[in-house]
Scaffold this motif. Sequence first.
Motif, PDB file in Angstrom:
ATOM      1  N   ASN A 108       0.819  -1.204   0.000  1.00  0.00           N
ATOM      2  CA  ASN A 108       0.000   0.000   0.000  1.00  0.00           C
ATOM      3  C   ASN A 108       0.859   1.263   0.000  1.00  0.00           C
ATOM      4  O   ASN A 108       0.493   2.265  -0.612  1.00  0.00           O
ATOM      5  CB  ASN A 108      -0.933   0.007   1.207  1.00  0.00           C
ATOM      6  CG  ASN A 108      -2.078  -0.958   1.030  1.00  0.00           C
ATOM      7  OD1 ASN A 108      -2.406  -1.341  -0.077  1.00  0.00           O
ATOM      8  ND2 ASN A 108      -2.663  -1.370   2.137  1.00  0.00           N
ATOM      9  N   SER A 168       3.817   1.543  -1.411  1.00  0.00           N
ATOM     10  CA  SER A 168       4.343   1.698  -2.768  1.00  0.00           C
ATOM     11  C   SER A 168       3.287   2.234  -3.727  1.00  0.00           C
ATOM     12  O   SER A 168       3.578   3.074  -4.584  1.00  0.00           O
ATOM     13  CB  SER A 168       4.854   0.354  -3.285  1.00  0.00           C
ATOM     14  OG  SER A 168       5.888  -0.105  -2.464  1.00  0.00           O
ATOM     15  N   THR A 169       2.057   1.766  -3.565  1.00  0.00           N
ATOM     16  CA  THR A 169       0.968   2.289  -4.393  1.00  0.00           C
ATOM     17  C   THR A 169       0.714   3.754  -4.082  1.00  0.00           C
ATOM     18  O   THR A 169       0.507   4.574  -4.990  1.00  0.00           O
ATOM     19  CB  THR A 169      -0.310   1.461  -4.169  1.00  0.00           C
ATOM     20  OG1 THR A 169      -0.028   0.093  -4.454  1.00  0.00           O
ATOM     21  CG2 THR A 169      -1.437   1.952  -5.037  1.00  0.00           C
TER      22      THR A 169
END
Length: 129
Positions: free
Chosen positions: A54, A56-57
């Motif tokens: 999450n 990285s997103t």
Amino acid sequence: MPFGDPKFTVVNPSPDVDQTLRSLRVSDWFSAAAISGGAWGYGYIFGKPIRMANASTGLALGMTCASMMLLQNGRSRLRGYRENAREVAKYGAWHVQPELKPVGEKRFPTATGLMSPSVQPPLDWRNYD
């Protein structure tokens, strides 16, 4: 971009992406880093089961938002819609400037129109037969 004449000196009325990226300020890069880092932190804090995925997103979304913000702010400075004294000193002013209309009194303003003829010339109806 706003519809109407720019309020500051025009450096380039239609800058490309390369010129926009070359004219960015250090404060623009710091704000982009802050947005990207904040988005990563938001993804890490609220992505409890899979925090790193999450995060990285969130970083990817934050970098996308920051890059669009960088281009929008840099382009608006070059086009004269934001304060651009540094850009005028560095690159010079465009040879055709819009007519700056007086603002007048803020309490009782007068209508001056949105576009000057140097930015949007009047229509020529002679060729429409």
